[in-house]
Design an enzyme around this catalytic site. Sequence first.
Site, PDB file in Angstrom:
ATOM      1  N   SER A 227       0.842  -1.192   0.000  1.00  0.00           N
ATOM      2  CA  SER A 227       0.000   0.000   0.000  1.00  0.00           C
ATOM      3  C   SER A 227       0.884   1.251   0.000  1.00  0.00           C
ATOM      4  CB  SER A 227      -0.953  -0.055   1.196  1.00  0.00           C
ATOM      5  OG  SER A 227      -2.000   0.865   1.068  1.00  0.00           O
ATOM      6  N   ASP A 250       0.635  -3.505  -4.338  1.00  0.00           N
ATOM      7  CA  ASP A 250      -0.689  -2.889  -4.448  1.00  0.00           C
ATOM      8  C   ASP A 250      -0.764  -1.473  -3.900  1.00  0.00           C
ATOM      9  OD1 ASP A 250      -3.236  -3.455  -5.561  1.00  0.00           O
ATOM     10  OD2 ASP A 250      -4.107  -3.656  -3.566  1.00  0.00           O
ATOM     11  N   HIS A 313      -6.784  -6.185  -1.413  1.00  0.00           N
ATOM     12  CA  HIS A 313      -5.660  -5.359  -0.975  1.00  0.00           C
ATOM     13  C   HIS A 313      -4.935  -5.999   0.207  1.00  0.00           C
ATOM     14  CE1 HIS A 313      -3.365  -1.667  -0.741  1.00  0.00           C
ATOM     15  NE2 HIS A 313      -3.743  -1.436   0.508  1.00  0.00           N
TER      16      HIS A 313
END
Length: 387
Positions: A227, A250, A313
């Site tokens: 992230s 991601d 995610h």
Amino acid sequence: MLVQGTIICALVANAIASSIPSSFLLPEPSGPFKVQREILELTDWSRKDINSTLPRRLMVSRFNPIPEKHCIRTEDVPTFPPASAKLEDAILQAASGGHWVDGLLAASRIRVCADVKKGYQTDSHGDNHGIPILLFSPGGNTTRLVYSSIAQTISSAGYTVITMDHPHDTDIVEFLNGDIITGGEVTFSNPSVLPFWNDVRVQDTVFVLNQALKTSPHARIGMLGHSFGGSAVLSSMVKDGRISAGINFDGGLWGDAVNTGLGGRKKPQPYLQWGAYTHNRHNDTSWETLWKAMERLHPHAWKKELGIPAGRHNTFSDFPAIIDAGGVREVIGKASIDVLVGDIPAARSLEFIKVYVHDFFQFSLFGKDEGLLRGPSSKYPEVVFLD
């Protein structure tokens, strides 16, 4: 009605909490090495902490691969210290609309090598026994502790993995003396602040790298991030050429590195970005901008993009492992599970993350064949390649 409803909710919550074991073990790593975990506090005397006159302090977890013959004893240890478990559970309860299971994080354990044969030093010979060091930056507002199982799994394949907290960004940082710094200062609803916090992560990364190289000055270095930590990977690689390769799990990208990309140094710096669910460079402007910049400025630089269409995610975190090992998929409920982690079992996602990460760093740090990075594999159909 409000009081009655509150009582019913409390009874349900108590029933759910009592349905989980007092402790449960996260999946044991499948690699050939046992893994030692060290919890370390580092102080950067060259920098002041955010809005403070005091030096910046960091907490890191260092996962060292130990040859099985050198590991005398293993021990099951808590994944989270008490205050961190309590706060993160509360955050997850609120974020899930009350579907999270209270006490789940506090009950989780990982099995580590607790006693190493005398004479075996994890950082000896100046090159860490030839074992690469991988730095790991977590998601925004997210503790390093929710990546312990992933870090341990990667470490078991033959890597020292150092997960980092970033104080004031990370939800909670719990120091060895009991000091606590709560975070939440990174607000994704206000993108204008994100380049600043991205740069703070880069500075933290360079500092932790400097500390690691004091005892292993010849170790090969790579980096991973999830992230917001994925953005830190790219920016740290642009900032510091000692980081020879990196993987973005991601994460959207922030900072000037998006427009310059990698490939400007004599030494190659392979870069892998790996999306989940529908996230890819065709719907993420930052990813597309990076790709076009690298194709224009550094057309020969190695870069690839993978996807996990059935993933989510949080597939790149310990949440699937915690949920599966705690046996609470049905308790949390299908709708919440679908949003949080999806249908891929933790054992499966840990396995394919480990093998793709391993092949990438063997290729990028040791010059070996691309292995699974050559193209789609029938053995791992969950992983797709984007043209």
